[in-house]
Design a protein around this motif. Structure first.
Motif, PDB file in Angstrom:
ATOM      1  N   LYS A  86     -32.230-112.943   7.073  1.00 55.57           N
ATOM      2  CA  LYS A  86     -31.559-111.645   7.207  1.00 55.57           C
ATOM      3  C   LYS A  86     -32.541-110.481   7.131  1.00 55.57           C
ATOM      4  O   LYS A  86     -32.333-109.433   7.746  1.00 55.57           O
ATOM      5  CB  LYS A  86     -30.480-111.490   6.127  1.00 55.57           C
ATOM      6  CG  LYS A  86     -29.327-112.479   6.239  1.00 55.57           C
ATOM      7  CD  LYS A  86     -28.561-112.290   7.529  1.00 55.57           C
ATOM      8  CE  LYS A  86     -27.392-113.266   7.640  1.00 55.57           C
ATOM      9  NZ  LYS A  86     -26.689-113.154   8.927  1.00 55.57           N
ATOM     10  N   GLU A  89     -34.075-110.188  10.683  1.00 55.36           N
ATOM     11  CA  GLU A  89     -33.159-110.031  11.815  1.00 55.36           C
ATOM     12  C   GLU A  89     -32.945-108.556  12.158  1.00 55.36           C
ATOM     13  O   GLU A  89     -33.020-107.686  11.288  1.00 55.36           O
ATOM     14  CB  GLU A  89     -31.800-110.666  11.500  1.00 55.36           C
ATOM     15  CG  GLU A  89     -31.783-112.177  11.546  1.00 55.36           C
ATOM     16  CD  GLU A  89     -30.397-112.726  11.247  1.00 55.36           C
ATOM     17  OE1 GLU A  89     -29.523-111.939  10.814  1.00 55.36           O
ATOM     18  OE2 GLU A  89     -30.187-113.933  11.430  1.00 55.36           O
ATOM     19  N   LYS A  90     -32.657-108.306  13.412  1.00 58.16           N
ATOM     20  CA  LYS A  90     -32.249-106.965  13.821  1.00 58.16           C
ATOM     21  C   LYS A  90     -30.813-106.761  13.370  1.00 58.16           C
ATOM     22  O   LYS A  90     -29.945-107.611  13.575  1.00 58.16           O
ATOM     23  CB  LYS A  90     -32.345-106.828  15.344  1.00 58.16           C
ATOM     24  CG  LYS A  90     -31.981-105.434  15.850  1.00 58.16           C
ATOM     25  CD  LYS A  90     -32.138-105.339  17.355  1.00 58.16           C
ATOM     26  CE  LYS A  90     -31.760-103.946  17.844  1.00 58.16           C
ATOM     27  NZ  LYS A  90     -31.901-103.815  19.324  1.00 58.16           N
ATOM     28  N   ASP A  91     -30.543-105.637  12.743  1.00 54.79           N
ATOM     29  CA  ASP A  91     -29.214-105.392  12.181  1.00 54.79           C
ATOM     30  C   ASP A  91     -28.168-105.197  13.272  1.00 54.79           C
ATOM     31  O   ASP A  91     -28.387-104.458  14.234  1.00 54.79           O
ATOM     32  CB  ASP A  91     -29.235-104.162  11.269  1.00 54.79           C
ATOM     33  CG  ASP A  91     -30.092-104.392  10.032  1.00 54.79           C
ATOM     34  OD1 ASP A  91     -30.234-105.559   9.628  1.00 54.79           O
ATOM     35  OD2 ASP A  91     -30.607-103.396   9.480  1.00 54.79           O
ATOM     36  N   ARG A  97     -29.101-100.911   5.544  1.00 48.51           N
ATOM     37  CA  ARG A  97     -29.960-101.364   4.456  1.00 48.51           C
ATOM     38  C   ARG A  97     -30.170-100.247   3.439  1.00 48.51           C
ATOM     39  O   ARG A  97     -30.234 -99.074   3.794  1.00 48.51           O
ATOM     40  CB  ARG A  97     -31.312-101.839   4.987  1.00 48.51           C
ATOM     41  CG  ARG A  97     -31.173-102.954   6.010  1.00 48.51           C
ATOM     42  CD  ARG A  97     -32.483-103.611   6.352  1.00 48.51           C
ATOM     43  NE  ARG A  97     -32.274-104.616   7.405  1.00 48.51           N
ATOM     44  CZ  ARG A  97     -32.962-105.742   7.518  1.00 48.51           C
ATOM     45  NH1 ARG A  97     -33.921-106.015   6.650  1.00 48.51           N
ATOM     46  NH2 ARG A  97     -32.713-106.591   8.497  1.00 48.51           N
TER      47      ARG A  97
END
Length: 274
Positions: A86, A89-91, A97
């Motif tokens: 996670k 990873e690209k959100d 965040r």
């Protein structure tokens, strides 16, 4: 026990590894000294395996020592690593965040992770000048890093404002020399923000805390722009799950101290009004 072939070179490499903790290094040095003084290799390695075992079964060895222990113990299985997928990873849309520093990151995970909408809470280091920092480097307090947590969350289910509110409950916002029993620059409380909206929310929340006069001393927590977050070593991740007894003792002591601060602030407000 069927043990893989182990050489003293592997011990030397671990001793030179900056990520090896002092306690681990002490055990390795003891094994090295025993062999150099004539102890049978098999006996010395068996003793080393016995000493490392309590931390190995709790997944609490540093990564390279954990891998070495797998060979040492004659077991084929690898010690399970924390899933950092996670973090890299690209959100997805709606996923955001937050980064908070509040003393030892062991006590900063569970209070957030238990909330609906939290995707992952990762312990790590941020705010420093050294790339790929290790626990040993950060612990010296000279790299500029602080221990922190990166919270990946679904903003449709939990707001940043709520996260900031939780954060204030976990720290002593009047202490710029560390937190509770954890002293030093690497334990300073800091809120790291990655956009202007979060900065505005954090500033508003801090101002409200100041105006509440809940504490007898000034609020000193700075709000800084987010910097690169480096995930910590495997044994630090989800510490509260791996070592419940030790975590409970630390967390209980922390809660008692924070409760004392609130009572102290209440007494000051009461006498001020009178």
């Amino acid at each position: 026990m069927k043990r893989a072939n182990i050489t003293l070179d592997e011990i030397y490499n671990l001793l030179l590894n900056t990520a090896t903790r002092e306690w681990e290094r002490t055990q390795l040095l003891k094994c090295k000294s025993e062999i150099e003084n004539g102890t049978n290799n098999e006996q010395a390695f068996s003793e080393l395996e016995y000493r490392l075992r309590p931390l190995a079964v709790r997944n609490n060895l540093t990564p390279d020592v954990a891998e070495f222990y797998t060979k040492l113990s004659g077991k084929n299985q690898k010690i399970e690593s924390f899933d950092l997928t996670k973090h890299f990873e690209k959100d997805a849309p709606g996923v955001e965040r937050a980064i908070f520093a509040g003393g030892c990151f062991w006590c900063m995970v569970e209070p957030f992770e238990a909330r609906p909408g939290i995707i992952a809470v990762i312990s790590g280091y941020t705010g420093g000048q050294v790339d790929n920092p290790t626990y040993e480097i950060v612990s010296r307090g000279t790299s500029g890093h602080v221990e922190a947590v990166e919270i990946i969350y679904d903003s449709k289910l939990i707001s940043y404002e709520t996260l900031v509110g939780i954060y204030w409950q976990l720290i002593d916002p009047t202490d710029d020399g560390g937190q509770i029993n954890d002293r030093g620059a690497n334990y300073k409380p800091i809120i790291f923000v990655n956009n202007d909206e979060k900065k505005e929310v954090a500033n508003k929340s801090r101002k409200e805390l100041e105006q509440s006069r809940k504490y007898s001393k000034p609020i000193i927590v700075p709000i800084r722009n987010a910097e690169k977050f480096w995930p910590a070593e495997n044994y630090h991740q989800d510490f509260y799950k791996k070592n419940r007894v030790r975590y409970w003792r630390i967390e209980n002591s922390r809660r008692q101290y924070l409760a004392y601060l609130k009572v102290k602030g209440w007494i000051k407000r009461k006498f001020s009004r009178e």
